[in-house]
Motif scaffolding. Structure first.
Motif, short mmCIF file in Angstrom:
data_model
loop_
_atom_site.label_atom_id
_atom_site.label_comp_id
_atom_site.label_asym_id
_atom_site.label_seq_id
_atom_site.Cartn_x
_atom_site.Cartn_y
_atom_site.Cartn_z
N THR A 1 -4.71 -6.89 -4.46
CA THR A 1 -4.97 -7.87 -3.40
C THR A 1 -3.84 -8.88 -3.37
OG1 THR A 1 -6.31 -9.20 -4.92
CG2 THR A 1 -7.48 -7.65 -3.50
N ALA B 1 0.84 -1.21 0.00
CA ALA B 1 0.00 0.00 0.00
C ALA B 1 0.87 1.25 0.00
CB ALA B 1 -0.93 -0.01 1.21
N PRO C 1 -7.60 -5.18 -8.21
CA PRO C 1 -8.60 -4.81 -7.20
C PRO C 1 -9.52 -5.97 -6.85
CG PRO C 1 -8.47 -3.17 -8.95
CD PRO C 1 -7.67 -4.34 -9.41
N ASP D 1 -3.68 1.95 3.83
CA ASP D 1 -3.82 0.51 4.03
C ASP D 1 -5.26 0.06 3.83
OD1 ASP D 1 -1.20 0.77 4.70
OD2 ASP D 1 -1.47 0.40 6.85
N SER D 2 -6.20 0.86 4.32
CA SER D 2 -7.61 0.48 4.28
C SER D 2 -8.17 0.45 2.85
CB SER D 2 -8.44 1.44 5.14
OG SER D 2 -8.29 2.77 4.66
N ARG D 3 -7.47 1.08 1.89
CA ARG D 3 -7.97 1.15 0.52
C ARG D 3 -7.15 0.31 -0.44
NH1 ARG D 3 -8.99 7.05 -1.58
NH2 ARG D 3 -9.88 5.74 -3.24
N LEU D 4 -6.25 -0.51 0.07
CA LEU D 4 -5.40 -1.31 -0.81
C LEU D 4 -6.24 -2.22 -1.70
CD1 LEU D 4 -2.65 -2.32 -1.77
CD2 LEU D 4 -2.67 -3.96 0.13
N ARG D 5 -7.34 -2.77 -1.16
CA ARG D 5 -8.16 -3.70 -1.95
C ARG D 5 -8.77 -3.05 -3.18
NH1 ARG D 5 -11.50 -7.45 2.39
NH2 ARG D 5 -9.67 -8.36 3.43
N GLU D 6 -8.83 -1.73 -3.19
CA GLU D 6 -9.34 -1.03 -4.37
C GLU D 6 -8.30 -0.99 -5.48
OE1 GLU D 6 -10.68 2.80 -3.21
OE2 GLU D 6 -11.81 2.07 -1.46
N VAL E 1 -1.34 4.44 -1.45
CA VAL E 1 -2.73 4.42 -1.00
C VAL E 1 -2.76 4.04 0.47
CG1 VAL E 1 -3.61 3.80 -3.27
CG2 VAL E 1 -3.03 2.00 -1.65
#
Length: 489
Positions: free
Chosen positions: A235, A220, A261, A227-232, A225
Motif C-alpha cells: 500500500t 503493481a 498489505p 492493479d486491483s490486487r496491489l493492496r494484497e 500483480v
C-alpha cells in the motif's frame, strides 16, 4: 537532560520589552487606556488563554458538562463570568501571515503528524520506520523564462543583444539574492503564458490525484500483480503539502512511504524487493507518465497538462547517521513540510510581491472566470483568485500514513480540560495515556451541553492586536531558543 532556566532567554527580562515600535498614536493611546483603566491584566489573561491569537473569535453563551450515566452536572461555564463578558476562542488560521500564534500550533500538529509516519509514535507503531520512505518534490512546467536566484550566479546570461518578439532583452546578467522581489517575475511579461499558468494551477490537484494512481500502477507492474490486487501485496502512503514558488505557481512536497498489505492494523512490512531507492525510481517514472487533457477554458485550448521536468525523489532514513552523504533524515523533512504548510498561502499576499506579475496573473484569472460558461469545470474559478487559482488542499495525507490532525487536536483539548479541572479542584495531574486522549467521543464519560452565539472576530483595539502579535512573536523566539538549548546541551 537538565533544562536551563528560562531566565537565560535574551528576551525574558524587563530590560527586553516587547517590540511595539510600529504602534501608531491611536494604538499607543489605546494601550495607555488599557493600563490606566485597570483592564490590562484582564486582557492579558484573556490573550494568554488563546495563545495570543491575532484574530480571536468572540462568543457569548454557556455550557455544562453532564455525566452520561447519572445525568449529574459535573461543571458549568458561562461567558458572563469573564471580565469582558465574552469568551475568546482561537481563530485557528494556519497561515503565518494571518495569525502567527495559531499557525505555530498548526505547524506543530503537522510536524507531529508527519513525524509519526516516519519514526512511529502517536498510535503509529515504531516498526513503520523500517518501510521505504522517499522525499518527493514535483514542480510545475515552464510558462516562460523568469528571473531566478542561483546562489550568486548570474540570472540568465545570454547574448546581450538578443531581444524577444516584443523588443525586450532575453538576457539578465544580474546575480539576484533569494529575497529579491524580481525573482520569479517574467523576463518578458508579454511572452509569459499567463493563461496556461492559470489553467495548470487550477488542475494541479487533479495532476496529483492522477500521480498517486499512476504510482500504484507502476508499483503493481513491478511486483507482477494486477492493479486491483496491489493492496494484497503493498500500500502507498503519503503526507503532502503545496508551496508557492516565487513565480506564483505551486509545487508539491511529499513524504511517500510504501507499506505491506492492507489490513486493519496497517503499517505492515513492505515487500523486501522494494528499497527506498527503488521506490524513488517508481515515483520519478510515475511523474513522467502523468498526463491530463484539460477542457477548454473560456475558448482557450488548455491542451495536455503535466508536471515539470524537475522531479526530485530522495530516499529518507528515520534517524540521522554519521555519514554526511547519507539520505535525508525523516524528522528534518517533517520540519520542512510543517513550515511549508503554514507559509505557502502567505506568499500570495506578501505586499513586497504585489508586482505587475502577480497583478497580471490575478487579472488573467479574473478574465477567465468572467468568460467561463455556467456549469463548466471552471465555474468556481473566481472564488480562488486570491490563491492565484490554486483550489487544492495545502496539506493532506493518505488515510493510513499516520494519525490525523483531528485526533491530535482532540488530545490537546482533552489534556487542557483535565489540567484545568485539576487546577480548579487543587489535585495532582494524573499520568495520561495518549490512547485515552485520542479516543472517540463515544468513549467520553461526560456530555457537553451548551448554547453559544457568535458576536465578532478580533480584539477591540489596534493596541490589543499589536500586543497579541508582539507576544506571539516573543513566544516563537523563546521556543526557538529553547530548542537550540536542547540541541547544544
Amino acid at each position: 537532560m537538565q533544562q536551563r532556566s528560562p531566565r537565560g532567554f535574551p528576551g525574558y527580562s524587563d530590560a527586553a520589552p516587547l517590540d511595539l515600535d510600529g504602534l501608531g498614536p491611536a494604538a499607543r493611546q489605546g494601550l495607555m487606556d488599557r493600563v490606566l483603566g485597570g483592564t490590562f491584566n484582564a486582557w492579558a489573561d484573556a490573550a494568554s488563554r488563546v495563545g495570543h491569537c491575532a484574530h480571536p473569535i468572540k462568543l457569548v453563551g454557556s455550557s455544562s458538562r453532564v455525566d452520561r450515566t447519572t445525568g449529574e452536572v459535573v461543571s458549568s461555564y458561562s461567558s458572563a463570568h469573564e471580565p469582558f463578558g465574552v469568551t475568546y476562542v482561537r481563530c485557528g488560521n494556519r497561515r503565518a501571515s494571518v495569525c502567527p500564534a495559531c499557525s505555530r500550533i498548526y505547524a506543530r500538529d503537522t510536524f507531529e503528524m508527519i513525524r509519526a509516519g516516519v519514526v512511529g509514535g502517536k498510535s503509529v507503531p515504531e516498526h513503520v520506520s523500517s518501510n521505504p520512505l522517499v522525499f518527493l518534490t514535483l514542480t510545475a512546467p515552464s510558462f516562460g523564462p523568469v528571473h531566478t536566484a542561483k546562489g550568486g550566479q548570474r540570472c540568465r546570461p545570454r547574448d546581450g543583444h538578443a531581444v524577444c518578439e516584443h523588443g525586450r532583452p532575453v538576457a539578465c546578467w544580474q546575480a539576484h539574492e533569494s529575497d529579491d522581489t524580481t525573482v520569479g517575475t517574467p523576463i518578458c511579461p508579454d511572452c509569459y503564458d499567463y493563461t496556461a499558468h492559470a489553467i495548470w494551477q487550477w488542475w494541479a490537484p487533479e495532476l496529483w490525484r492522477r500521480f498517486t494512481i499512476t504510482t500504484r500502477r507502476v508499483i503493481a507492474q513491478a511486483l507482477g500483480v494486477p492493479d486491483s490486487r496491489l493492496r494484497e501485496v503493498a500500500t502507498l502512503q503519503y503526507a503532502k503539502v503545496a508551496e508557492y514558488q516565487a513565480r506564483g505557481v505551486v509545487h508539491f512536497h511529499a513524504l511517500v512511504r510504501l507499506d505491506g498489505p492492507k489490513s486493519d492494523a496497517g503499517y505492515a512490512a513492505a515487500p523486501a524487493s522494494i528499497s527506498p531507492r527503488v521506490l524513488a525510481g517508481f515515483l520519478e517514472e510515475a511523474a513522467a507518465r502523468v498526463r491530463f487533457e484539460a477542457p477548454p477554458c473560456a475558448g482557450h485550448l488548455a491542451g495536455t497538462l503535466r508536471f515539470g521536468a524537475q522531479v526530485d525523489a530522495r530516499p529518507v532514513t528515520a534517524t540521522r547517521g554519521d555519514d554526511p552523504d547519507a539520505p535525508l533524515v525523516g524528522e528534518q523533512v517533517a520540519g520542512y513540510l510543517a513550515k511549508y504548510a503554514t507559509k505557502s498561502a502567505s506568499d500570495t499576499t506578501d505586499p513586497r510581491r504585489e508586482c505587475g506579475h502577480y497583478r497580471r496573473l490575478r487579472g488573467t484569472i479574473d478574465d477567465l472566470a468572467d468568460e467561463r460558461v455556467a456549469g463548466d469545470e471552471y465555474e468556481l474559478m473566481h472564488k480562488w483568485v486570491h490563491m492565484l487559482g490554486f483550489r487544492g488542499h495545502f496539506s493532506s495525507k493518505s488515510r493510513r500514513y499516520s494519525i490525523t490532525l483531528g485526533a491530535l487536536r482532540r488530545a490537546r483539548q482533552r489534556w487542557q480540560r483535565i489540567a484545568a479541572d485539576c487546577a480548579r479542584e487543587d489535585r495532582e495531574m494524573p499520568v495520561l495515556d495518549f490512547a485515552d486522549l485520542i479516543a472517540d467521543d463515544e468513549e467520553e464519560t461526560t456530555l457537553v451541553v451548551g448554547s453559544w452565539s457568535y458576536v465578532g472576530t478580533g480584539w477591540d483595539t489596534d493596541a490589543d492586536t499589536a500586543l497579541a502579535l508582539a507576544a506571539a512573536d516573543r513566544a516563537r523566539a523563546y521556543d526557538q531558543w529553547r530548542a537550540e538549548q536542547v540541541r547544544t546541551h
